[in-house]
Write a protein that holds these residues in place. Structure first.
Motif, PDB file in Angstrom:
ATOM      1  N   ALA A   1      -0.240   1.067   3.871  1.00  0.00           N
ATOM      2  CA  ALA A   1      -1.445   0.339   3.521  1.00  0.00           C
ATOM      3  C   ALA A   1      -1.408   0.196   2.062  1.00  0.00           C
ATOM      4  CB  ALA A   1      -2.723   0.820   3.904  1.00  0.00           C
ATOM      5  N   LEU A   2      -1.737  -1.152   1.556  1.00  0.00           N
ATOM      6  CA  LEU A   2      -1.832  -1.324   0.239  1.00  0.00           C
ATOM      7  C   LEU A   2      -3.089  -1.956   0.041  1.00  0.00           C
ATOM      8  CD1 LEU A   2       0.023  -2.017  -2.631  1.00  0.00           C
ATOM      9  CD2 LEU A   2       0.427  -4.134  -1.435  1.00  0.00           C
ATOM     10  N   ALA A   3      -3.744  -1.665  -1.270  1.00  0.00           N
ATOM     11  CA  ALA A   3      -5.055  -2.115  -1.647  1.00  0.00           C
ATOM     12  C   ALA A   3      -4.863  -2.788  -2.873  1.00  0.00           C
ATOM     13  CB  ALA A   3      -5.878  -0.907  -2.062  1.00  0.00           C
ATOM     14  N   LEU A   4      -5.519  -3.886  -3.141  1.00  0.00           N
ATOM     15  CA  LEU A   4      -5.549  -4.929  -4.177  1.00  0.00           C
ATOM     16  C   LEU A   4      -6.775  -5.289  -4.525  1.00  0.00           C
ATOM     17  CD1 LEU A   4      -3.288  -5.805  -1.681  1.00  0.00           C
ATOM     18  CD2 LEU A   4      -2.223  -7.205  -3.498  1.00  0.00           C
ATOM     19  N   ASP A   5      -6.942  -5.505  -5.817  1.00  0.00           N
ATOM     20  CA  ASP A   5      -8.236  -6.234  -6.435  1.00  0.00           C
ATOM     21  C   ASP A   5      -8.000  -7.729  -6.275  1.00  0.00           C
ATOM     22  OD1 ASP A   5      -6.791  -7.258  -8.430  1.00  0.00           O
ATOM     23  OD2 ASP A   5      -7.497  -5.769  -9.912  1.00  0.00           O
ATOM     24  N   LYS A   6      -9.137  -8.164  -6.737  1.00  0.00           N
ATOM     25  CA  LYS A   6      -9.516  -9.602  -6.733  1.00  0.00           C
ATOM     26  C   LYS A   6      -8.476 -10.602  -7.475  1.00  0.00           C
ATOM     27  CE  LYS A   6     -12.803  -9.993 -10.220  1.00  0.00           C
ATOM     28  NZ  LYS A   6     -12.003 -10.739 -11.288  1.00  0.00           N
ATOM     29  N   ASP A   7      -7.735  -9.956  -8.401  1.00  0.00           N
ATOM     30  CA  ASP A   7      -6.726 -10.575  -9.069  1.00  0.00           C
ATOM     31  C   ASP A   7      -5.451 -10.172  -8.499  1.00  0.00           C
ATOM     32  OD1 ASP A   7      -8.437 -11.722 -10.861  1.00  0.00           O
ATOM     33  OD2 ASP A   7      -8.803 -10.022 -12.043  1.00  0.00           O
ATOM     34  N   TYR A   8      -5.314  -9.397  -7.599  1.00  0.00           N
ATOM     35  CA  TYR A   8      -4.205  -9.238  -6.715  1.00  0.00           C
ATOM     36  C   TYR A   8      -3.120  -8.035  -7.696  1.00  0.00           C
ATOM     37  CZ  TYR A   8      -5.321 -13.417  -4.204  1.00  0.00           C
ATOM     38  OH  TYR A   8      -5.855 -14.410  -3.802  1.00  0.00           O
ATOM     39  N   LYS A   9      -3.927  -7.250  -8.140  1.00  0.00           N
ATOM     40  CA  LYS A   9      -3.157  -6.006  -8.984  1.00  0.00           C
ATOM     41  C   LYS A   9      -3.295  -5.095  -7.864  1.00  0.00           C
ATOM     42  CE  LYS A   9      -2.518  -7.801 -13.132  1.00  0.00           C
ATOM     43  NZ  LYS A   9      -3.253  -7.227 -14.364  1.00  0.00           N
ATOM     44  N   PHE A  10      -2.288  -4.228  -7.902  1.00  0.00           N
ATOM     45  CA  PHE A  10      -2.227  -3.185  -6.860  1.00  0.00           C
ATOM     46  C   PHE A  10      -2.936  -2.326  -7.332  1.00  0.00           C
ATOM     47  CE2 PHE A  10       2.515  -4.346  -6.185  1.00  0.00           C
ATOM     48  CZ  PHE A  10       2.074  -5.415  -5.427  1.00  0.00           C
ATOM     49  N   LEU A  11      -3.928  -1.544  -6.464  1.00  0.00           N
ATOM     50  CA  LEU A  11      -4.679  -0.138  -6.930  1.00  0.00           C
ATOM     51  C   LEU A  11      -4.359   0.985  -6.016  1.00  0.00           C
ATOM     52  CD1 LEU A  11      -8.490  -2.236  -6.147  1.00  0.00           C
ATOM     53  CD2 LEU A  11      -7.180  -1.806  -8.307  1.00  0.00           C
ATOM     54  N   ALA A  12      -3.826   0.756  -4.915  1.00  0.00           N
ATOM     55  CA  ALA A  12      -3.444   2.135  -4.293  1.00  0.00           C
ATOM     56  C   ALA A  12      -2.359   1.671  -3.165  1.00  0.00           C
ATOM     57  CB  ALA A  12      -4.500   2.650  -3.778  1.00  0.00           C
ATOM     58  N   PHE A  13      -1.663   2.685  -2.831  1.00  0.00           N
ATOM     59  CA  PHE A  13      -0.666   2.317  -1.729  1.00  0.00           C
ATOM     60  C   PHE A  13      -0.314   4.001  -1.024  1.00  0.00           C
ATOM     61  CE2 PHE A  13       3.981   2.701  -1.158  1.00  0.00           C
ATOM     62  CZ  PHE A  13       3.908   2.023   0.291  1.00  0.00           C
ATOM     63  N   ARG A  14      -0.462   3.792   0.358  1.00  0.00           N
ATOM     64  CA  ARG A  14      -0.274   4.992   1.035  1.00  0.00           C
ATOM     65  C   ARG A  14       0.376   4.793   2.185  1.00  0.00           C
ATOM     66  NH1 ARG A  14      -6.584   4.677   2.931  1.00  0.00           N
ATOM     67  NH2 ARG A  14      -6.303   3.245   4.784  1.00  0.00           N
ATOM     68  N   ILE A  15       1.117   6.108   2.582  1.00  0.00           N
ATOM     69  CA  ILE A  15       1.973   5.984   3.839  1.00  0.00           C
ATOM     70  C   ILE A  15       1.608   6.990   4.553  1.00  0.00           C
ATOM     71  CG2 ILE A  15       4.202   6.166   5.074  1.00  0.00           C
ATOM     72  CD1 ILE A  15       5.399   4.670   2.877  1.00  0.00           C
ATOM     73  N   ASP A  16       1.396   6.945   6.056  1.00  0.00           N
ATOM     74  CA  ASP A  16       1.253   8.093   7.018  1.00  0.00           C
ATOM     75  C   ASP A  16       2.504   7.997   7.829  1.00  0.00           C
ATOM     76  OD1 ASP A  16       0.151  10.077   8.584  1.00  0.00           O
ATOM     77  OD2 ASP A  16      -1.745   9.090   8.994  1.00  0.00           O
ATOM     78  N   ALA A  17       3.253   8.957   7.563  1.00  0.00           N
ATOM     79  CA  ALA A  17       4.523   9.081   8.406  1.00  0.00           C
ATOM     80  C   ALA A  17       4.858   9.919   9.440  1.00  0.00           C
ATOM     81  CB  ALA A  17       5.652   9.069   7.069  1.00  0.00           C
ATOM     82  N   LEU A  18       5.532   9.573  10.114  1.00  0.00           N
ATOM     83  CA  LEU A  18       6.370  10.665  11.249  1.00  0.00           C
ATOM     84  C   LEU A  18       7.454  10.626  11.133  1.00  0.00           C
ATOM     85  CD1 LEU A  18       4.364   9.231  14.572  1.00  0.00           C
ATOM     86  CD2 LEU A  18       3.621  11.232  12.969  1.00  0.00           C
ATOM     87  N   ALA A  19       8.213  11.903  11.008  1.00  0.00           N
ATOM     88  CA  ALA A  19       9.364  11.966  10.804  1.00  0.00           C
ATOM     89  C   ALA A  19       9.969  12.985  11.749  1.00  0.00           C
ATOM     90  CB  ALA A  19       9.720  12.913   9.534  1.00  0.00           C
ATOM     91  N   ASP A  20      11.211  12.349  12.382  1.00  0.00           N
ATOM     92  CA  ASP A  20      11.885  12.894  13.583  1.00  0.00           C
ATOM     93  C   ASP A  20      13.045  13.990  13.093  1.00  0.00           C
ATOM     94  OD1 ASP A  20      13.574  13.162  15.678  1.00  0.00           O
ATOM     95  OD2 ASP A  20      13.994  11.374  16.229  1.00  0.00           O
ATOM     96  N   MET A  21      12.636  15.485  13.372  1.00  0.00           N
ATOM     97  CA  MET A  21      13.634  16.151  12.809  1.00  0.00           C
ATOM     98  C   MET A  21      14.621  16.701  13.803  1.00  0.00           C
ATOM     99  SD  MET A  21      11.960  16.903  10.090  1.00  0.00           S
ATOM    100  CE  MET A  21      12.720  18.363   9.602  1.00  0.00           C
ATOM    101  N   GLY A  22      14.468  16.027  14.947  1.00  0.00           N
ATOM    102  CA  GLY A  22      15.553  16.475  16.078  1.00  0.00           C
ATOM    103  C   GLY A  22      14.889  17.908  16.757  1.00  0.00           C
TER     104      GLY A  22
END
Length: 773
Positions: free
Chosen positions: A301-322
């Motif tokens: 997910a990416l959060a932006l202000d009204k002027d399209y400046k980046f405010l925040a970025f996050r990833i909730d990930a799943l990693a396959d370990m085998g």
């Protein structure tokens, strides 16, 4: 460089390798060598009800059959992970050692169950067919999302299949930014497992010396010292009882950096039989037994202000370990994945959470880029989707949010401080070099032929590093040559050339007088191996420092030989001279003089004379970066994608050898083409059987899949590097998939297709177009 390489000598390695003089483990078969083959599980999950090897042991030519119970009786232990990570709540992650041979249960197709050693390969294969293996099948879970959503249990004691739950970043600030944002854009991006598949498959030659009680392993690797430690641990012997040798290596990309069960088995078998034991993987065998790369699902997910400046970025990930915890797999999807989180963009709020999950598949670990290609590709894909949804030009959105030179040194919420870079200049250069202004006309020309043309322009960054356990040795020889020893390992990148050039420049002598030696654990007791594009930032800087140390020590020896104070000795162009005089002595003569000096004539200032040895010191991280512009044509009737143009600009700092650096860039781009358009490991979701087990079913990039590449350099200085070089090996594999993904989806956007997960095969693209219609 003071002694540049020219003409046909662009790489010192090439003459031997191109004239058939390479030494690979497949070539190493001493007199009396036995052949080993491995029985592997054909079940993805099950309990071993019965294993009978008695018939195999009685067949002609068979000298040994090993099972898990045999290894237990010999005191052979499992392969243990070298890296573990704490959970977010501070508790320890759940790690599962990798057994040398399966005992009581199997947990993935391809898991080793028994080893057969015979006079010939044919006899060993006949014996393999005579083994009776009866497995009670259990439900298997292959898909990492299914593993996270209540799928079958890989380990009975782990009802949720979770190995670890880890996060990093300024979570509270990120959450506040999302709550206050004018725009929030979300996207799930799936990065499938990748078969690494270097040209040379894995192999091992094990030799046990009864007289000394010492094991010797010859194997392709990315560092002999780490493998020696793992072998000693499994065998239960001190490390000085194990020698590991790596000669020429036909590619690795991380698959050969790890210790493997077959290496242990070859050593155990040699001791048991009293003869050398050789094993070489077939390609099909490698498909089910080699460590795989990638295997991550990013809910971003990416959060932006009204002027399209980046405010925040996050990833909730799943990693396959085998099914087991491989060597540094826990670091690949955690610390490795976030070192360039947000890469070239100013993003105040950053947060990354990842859950590592066990599945009934061969373990995963680092593959060229080690978590960063997934992170960078997800970021760049999300930025394009945000631009499309919000109605802003994709390039303008990037331009507004780039880190600028005025921001440097720039510290991210992940704790990294960028050492250099001029990202706005790179953007202007890529726009000009790629003739982005001319894209609309090219798009119209494609449309006139019934094809959809798309453009992807993305940024990338790498945080170099790998192991800092590097030791370098520089030895001046009486004949005027110099030996350079390093704990890193060449697997095709041209290490000998690069390190020779650095040493030659420091010592001010011709490159041809430098001999680089790697790949023997008897040379150096310390060495972290090659990984993380660490040759230039770590090994080459250490070689440079060690060569300077050699000069300093040799000045004292030269002073003694010239009957002058060391303070009056000057050095230049391979010679020592008494300042203000014409009295001089060559480096080789100093080495010969040192060898002839009696011990009583040597003083502390001379150190070891003409042998210098130093460990790495200083900051090991540099941040090579760049941008790629890719244009594709898509045939909406067939789904076929063709890459037409590839323009790149990279900042590697100082480029030591342009031919080698370009080779690394081009190779990473080739692998990126495969990853984005062609390659994915496919298992049957019910049985866990590998469906892509050969090159008939798993598509590798071919020459006509990779376009001509227009490339340029945009170097900036790195205060973290004494020689100014930043590293290159993984740069293009990190930056390559993103622009391909975005170019294809830019072409499909008019047809109503917003996102497709890679690989963007013709069938996948065709189905997406039909579904959108």
């Amino acid at each position: 460089m003071s002694q540049p390489l020219r003409g046909p000598m662009l790489r010192l390695e090439d003459e031997a390798l191109l004239t058939g003089k390479g030494n690979y483990v497949a070539d190493r078969r001493p007199a009396g060598t036995l052949t080993m083959v491995v029985l592997r599980s054909s079940s993805a999950h099950g309990t071993i009800r019965h294993l009978d090897v008695s018939a195999a042991r009685g067949l002609p030519g068979v000298r040994l059959v090993l099972t898990a119970s045999d290894l237990a009786g010999l005191g052979v232990g499992p392969l243990k992970p070298a890296a573990v990570t704490p959970n977010s709540d501070g508790t320890a992650m759940v790690a599962r050692d990798r057994p040398i041979l399966a005992d009581k249960a199997v947990r993935y197709v391809g898991e080793p169950v028994a080893a057969i050693v015979a006079e010939t390969e044919e006899q060993a294969l006949d014996a393999l067919e005579a083994i009776v293996l009866d497995v009670d099948e259990l439900p298997a879970v292959i898909d990492v999302e299914a593993a996270a959503e209540g799928g079958p249990k890989v380990w009975p004691e782990l009802p949720d299949n979770i190995s670890f739950d880890w996060d990093i970043g300024n979570r509270e600030e990120t959450e506040r930014a999302f709550a206050a944002a004018a725009h929030v854009v979300e996207l799930t991006v799936r990065h499938p497992r990748i078969v690494i598949a270097p040209i040379e498959t894995r192999g091992a030659l094990g030799v046990y010396d009864e007289a000394t009680g010492r094991y010797s392993l010859t194997t392709p690797s990315q560092g002999v010292v780490g493998i020696r430690a793992a072998m000693a641990d499994c065998l239960g012997v001190p490390t000085d009882k194990v020698r590991v040798v790596t000669e020429d290596v036909g590619g690795s990309f991380a698959v050969k950096i790890w210790p493997y069960p077959e290496q242990v088995l070859a050593l155990v078998a040699s001791k048991a039989t009293g003869r050398p034991v050789h094993w070489m993987s077939s390609r099909t065998e490698g498909m089910v037994s080699d460590i795989m790369g990638r295997g991550r699902v990013d809910r971003a997910a990416l959060a932006l202000d009204k002027d399209y400046k980046f405010l925040a970025f996050r990833i909730d990930a799943l990693a396959d370990m085998g099914a087991h915890t491989n060597h540094v797999a826990a670091n690949t999807s955690t610390k490795g994945a976030v070192r360039v989180f947000g890469h070239c963009y100013r993003i105040p709020g950053l947060h990354y959470r990842v859950r590592g999950l066990f599945t009934n598949a061969v373990p995963t670990d680092a593959y060229r880029g080690a978590g960063k290609p997934e992170t960078v590709s997800t970021t760049e894909r999300l930025i394009d989707v945000a631009a499309d949804r919000l109605g802003i030009d994709r390039l303008e959105l990037r331009r507004r949010n780039l880190v600028t030179p005025a921001d440097l040194p720039y510290r991210t919420a992940m704790g990294e401080t960028y050492d250099g870079g001029d990202f706005p200049t790179i953007m202007e250069r890529i726009l000009a070099a790629g003739d982005i202004a001319g894209f609309p006309a090219r798009k119209a020309e494609s449309a006139a032929r019934g094809l959809k043309r798309g453009l992807g322009l993305t940024f990338h960054m790498h945080a170099t590093g790998g192991s800092t356990a590097e030791r370098s040795e520089v030895i001046a020889q009486p004949d005027g040559t110099v030996i350079v020893r390093s704990g890193t390992q060449d697997s095709g990148q041209g290490h000998r050339t690069a390190l020779a050039m650095v040493a030659a420049e420091t010592l001010e002598i011709p490159v041809g007088r430098i001999r680089v030696e790697q790949g023997d654990s008897d040379y150096l007791a310390k060495g972290g191996g090659t990984g993380g594009s660490n040759l230039m930032p770590i090994a080459a800087n250490t070689v440079h420092r060690t060569a300077l140390q050699l000069i300093q020590q040799a000045k004292a020896v030269a002073g003694h030989l010239l009957e002058a104070s060391a303070r009056d000795i000057e050095y230049g162009f391979g010679e020592f001279r008494i300042a203000g005089t014409d009295r001089k002595i060559a480096l080789g003569e100093v080495a010969a003089g040192w060898d002839s000096l009696p011990a009583t004539a040597r003083d502390e200032e001379m150190g070891a004379g003409c042998i210098a040895q130093l460990d790495f010191e200083g900051l090991h991280t540099t941040f090579p970066n760049g941008a790629y512009a890719v244009e594709v044509e898509v045939d909406p009737e067939t789904g076929r994608v063709k890459i037409l143009r590839w323009t790149g600009v990279d900042d590697l700092g100082r480029v030591i050898n342009e031919a080698t650096a370009l080779g690394q860039i081009h190779g990473g781009i080739g692998q990126s083409v495969g990853e984005a358009l062609l390659e994915a490991v496919r298992y049957d979701p019910q049985s866990g059987q590998l469906l892509s087990g050969s090159f008939m079913d798993y598509t590798m990039p071919r020459a006509d899949d990779v376009p001509a590449i227009a490339h340029g350099w945009a170097p900036t200085a790195s205060p973290n590097s004494l020689i100014g070089a930043k590293g290159v090996g993984e740069v293009s594999s990190i930056g390559g998939p993103g622009p391909i993904m975005n170019a294809v989806l830019d072409a499909l956007r008019p047809l109503g297709v917003e996102h497709i997960d890679i690989p963007l095969t013709p069938e996948t693209v065709w189905r997406a177009v039909r579904d959108a219609q």
